[in-house]
Each structure stands twice: as C-alpha cells, then as structure tokens.
Design an enzyme around this catalytic site. Structure first.
Site, mmCIF file in Angstrom:
data_model
loop_
_atom_site.group_PDB
_atom_site.id
_atom_site.type_symbol
_atom_site.label_atom_id
_atom_site.label_comp_id
_atom_site.label_asym_id
_atom_site.label_seq_id
_atom_site.Cartn_x
_atom_site.Cartn_y
_atom_site.Cartn_z
ATOM 1 N N CYS A 287 0.829 -1.207 0.000
ATOM 2 C CA CYS A 287 0.000 0.000 0.000
ATOM 3 C C CYS A 287 0.865 1.259 0.000
ATOM 4 O O CYS A 287 1.367 1.682 1.042
ATOM 5 C CB CYS A 287 -0.934 -0.012 1.214
ATOM 6 S SG CYS A 287 -1.996 1.431 1.289
ATOM 7 N N CYS B 121 -0.467 4.130 2.095
ATOM 8 C CA CYS B 121 -0.257 3.972 3.539
ATOM 9 C C CYS B 121 1.212 4.225 3.903
ATOM 10 O O CYS B 121 1.507 4.868 4.901
ATOM 11 C CB CYS B 121 -0.581 2.544 3.999
ATOM 12 S SG CYS B 121 -2.008 1.810 3.244
ATOM 13 N N ASP B 122 2.118 3.676 3.138
ATOM 14 C CA ASP B 122 3.514 3.599 3.588
ATOM 15 C C ASP B 122 4.514 4.425 2.775
ATOM 16 O O ASP B 122 5.673 4.537 3.169
ATOM 17 C CB ASP B 122 3.966 2.121 3.581
ATOM 18 C CG ASP B 122 3.127 1.284 4.547
ATOM 19 O OD1 ASP B 122 2.697 1.834 5.582
ATOM 20 O OD2 ASP B 122 2.888 0.098 4.263
#
Ligand code: NDP
Length: 308
Positions: A134, A137-138
């Site tokens: 992701c 997300c990261d």
C-alpha cells in the site's frame, strides 16, 4: 439455535464501525472475526492518515482501539470463520468453522480484501520492514529515498505516480513488455522522469536483513540478474476480495467484489449488507471502510425496524 438481530462478518475497520453503530442502536450485534482478526491493518506499521491520530498509530494498536470501542457498547465478538451462508430465507443461517450455526435477521458483510503478494520467502520475511502492498499507507516513510514497485495495472501506475512525488526514483518492475493499465495511466507513468521502468523483469529476491536494502531482479528474456539499491519494496499486483463464500448468493463483479446498490450498502438480498473493501475496489482506505461500515449499520437498523 442462537438467533441475532444482526451478525457482522469480518473484523476490519468496516466491521468494527458497523458494530459500534449497531451496538449503540441496541441491536446487540454479534461479530464473527474471520481468519485474520483486525484485517489488513494488522500487517501495517504506522498509520498516519487516519484522522484523529495526529501522531499516527500502529495498525494493530488502532484495531485494538476499534475492538475495545465495539466491546464497550456490548458487541459479542467471537472467533471463527464463516464458511457457509444460507440466504434463501430469513432468518439467514451462517455456518462457522464448518461446525456450528447461528441465525441472523440481518447480516453485515465486511470480510475485506487481501492484497496479493509475489510469494517469495524474502518478501514475506521483510513484510512491514520495507515490504508493503500500500503506497498510500507507507509511501511517506520513503520520501527522499529510492523504492521499487512491482505491477503494471492501474493500481500499480497510480501507486508509482504517488510514490514519484515522494521518492527520488521509483524502479517499476514489469513482467511483460507492456502494461495492463489504461492508456492514460501508462502515458502518465511513461512521462514521469523519476519512474524507471524495467520491462520483462521479475523479482528474484528482496534483499536486506532487518530492513529492505535492495531488490535482485531478473530479465526473463536474457536471464540477466541485477541488484537495485532501494529502501522500500511495493507490491501492486492486485487484491482479492474475500467473497468466495458468497458466490452462490450475491452479485459479484468479475474481480469478485460484492455489488451494492449505489449510495447504500444493500446487496441484492434484502437484509444482507456489504461494506468496506469487500465492495470497494477503488478507494480501499481504512477511513472509507469505516464510513461504509457506519452506513451498513444504519441500513441494517432501518431494515430491522421496518420488519418489526
Ligand atoms: P490488475 O489485475 O488490473 O493488474 C495487476 C497487475 O499486476 C498486472 O500488470 C499483472 O501483470 C501484475 N501481476 C500480477 N501478478 C504478478 C506477479 N506474480 N508478478 C508480477 N506482476 C504481476 O489489478 P489492479 O489492482 O491494478 O486493478 C484492479 C482493477 O481496478 C482493474 O480493473 C483496474 O482497472 C481497476 N483500477 C482502476 C483505477 C482507476 O481507474 N483509477 C485505479 C486502480 C484500479 P500482467 O499484466 O502481466 O498480468
């Protein structure tokens, strides 16, 4: 056999949010947690984009908070996997772990989706330590650094473009000599200077002991291997919604996502609702999953009160 007003299947942000709303509406919800209690966030480290946590929070800790909040209002949270459903008549029957059954006046499905990975041992070992599925997300953790990304669909292109705004170079590893993504996404990727494409290339091994330090790729035409120094390794080869147990009952799209009526969480069966990543192939964020979990509880509450 035990009978409930509402049974929630799955325990990610969508399921827990549905539980909080249903419990506070006096529906005495039961949650069956599923194979991966807490869902995909259990494999994430810091979550920095969920509103309300200005300092960020660890994914598992956030899911523990969701769980406590659902329990505080009386949700009956049970371990187990729903292996079979019978939606032919109400109350609906759910089979758990192939051994016990429960009846439900309404069902909220929130079984999520599972990101696909390559299946390499090195990828598995470095999961959460530089390996991620992701970018939204990261990606932020790798700003100013070099990363690699595997995949060539629309998701991969979107993630590559997202990462290109944060990282110095995005090494995009593509197994064929063309991309599956839509033309417009391909063009955007090809026009972006700091995305470097490796055609006909597959991942041999993710390198690193405690953190990702590189990736060894192999050209599948020439068999030539090459090590690329990176800090983050992103896999964007698709997701699989966890809907196998629903195929006989609900409308699914060709990728397996449950189709809901626009603007609601209603499925084609009255009293069965779907929320979260199980029915969302586009946004796939914890906060959007939580939003649709709230919608599902409100839809279920309205349905139950209409029946009574
Ligand atoms: P896709 O299935 O479309 O693409 C998966 C990609 O991963 C393909 O390029 C595939 O390669 C590659 N891949 C699969 N397995 C491997 C492997 N083992 N090793 C290397 N590469 C692999 O998934 P997406 O998640 O990209 O998209 C899913 C759906 O959602 C699509 O319909 C897409 O159009 C849609 N979507 C739309 C968006 C938008 O419109 N903005 C954004 C994101 C998704 P190969 O081509 O060789 O099979």
């Amino acid at each position: 056999m035990e009978k409930h007003k509402v049974v929630i299947v799955g325990s990610g942000p969508a399921g827990y949010t549905a539980a909080i709303y249903a419990a506070r509406a006096n529906m005495s919800p039961v949650m069956v947690m599923g194979m991966e209690p807490g869902g995909q966030l259990m494999q994430t480290n810091d979550v920095e984009n969920y509103p309300g946590y200005p300092e960020g929070i660890m994914g598992p800790e956030m899911m523990e908070d969701f769980k406590k909040q659902a329990e505080r209002f009386g949700t009956d949270i049970q371990h187990g996997l729903v292996t079979k459903v019978d939606f032919s008549k109400r109350p609906f029957t759910l089979t758990i772990d192939d051994e016990r059954e429960m009846l439900a006046e309404s069902v909220i499905l929130s079984t999520g989706a599972t990101a696909k990975y390559l299946g390499l041992p090195s990828e598995q070992r470095l999961m959460g330590m530089g390996v991620s599925a992701c970018a939204t997300c990261d990606g932020f953790f790798y700003r100013g650094k070099e990363v690699a990304l595997v995949g060539a669909g629309d998701s991969a292109c979107e993630e590559a473009l997202y990462l290109s705004n944060l990282c110095t170079t995005v090494h995009m590893i593509i197994r064929r000599d063309e991309m599956r993504a839509s033309k417009i996404m391909q063009e955007r990727v090809l026009k972006t200077e700091n995305i470097k494409i490796y055609w006909n290339t597959e991942t041999d091994e993710v390198l690193g002991e405690k953190d990702v330090t590189g990736v060894r790729v192999v050209n599948n035409k020439t068999q030539e291997k090459q090590d690329i120094a990176i800090h983050g390794f992103f896999v964007a080869i698709g997701h699989k919604p966890n809907s196998d147990f629903l195929v006989d009952w609900l409308d699914l799209d060709e990728a397996g996502y449950v189709i809901t009526k626009p603007g609601s969480t209603k499925t084609k069966i009255e009293g069965v609702f779907a929320c979260g990543d199980l029915q969302d192939s586009i946004y796939r964020q914890a906060v959007t999953a939580a939003g649709t979990g709230c919608m599902a509880a409100l839809d279920a509450e309205r349905f139950i009160s209409e029946q009574e």
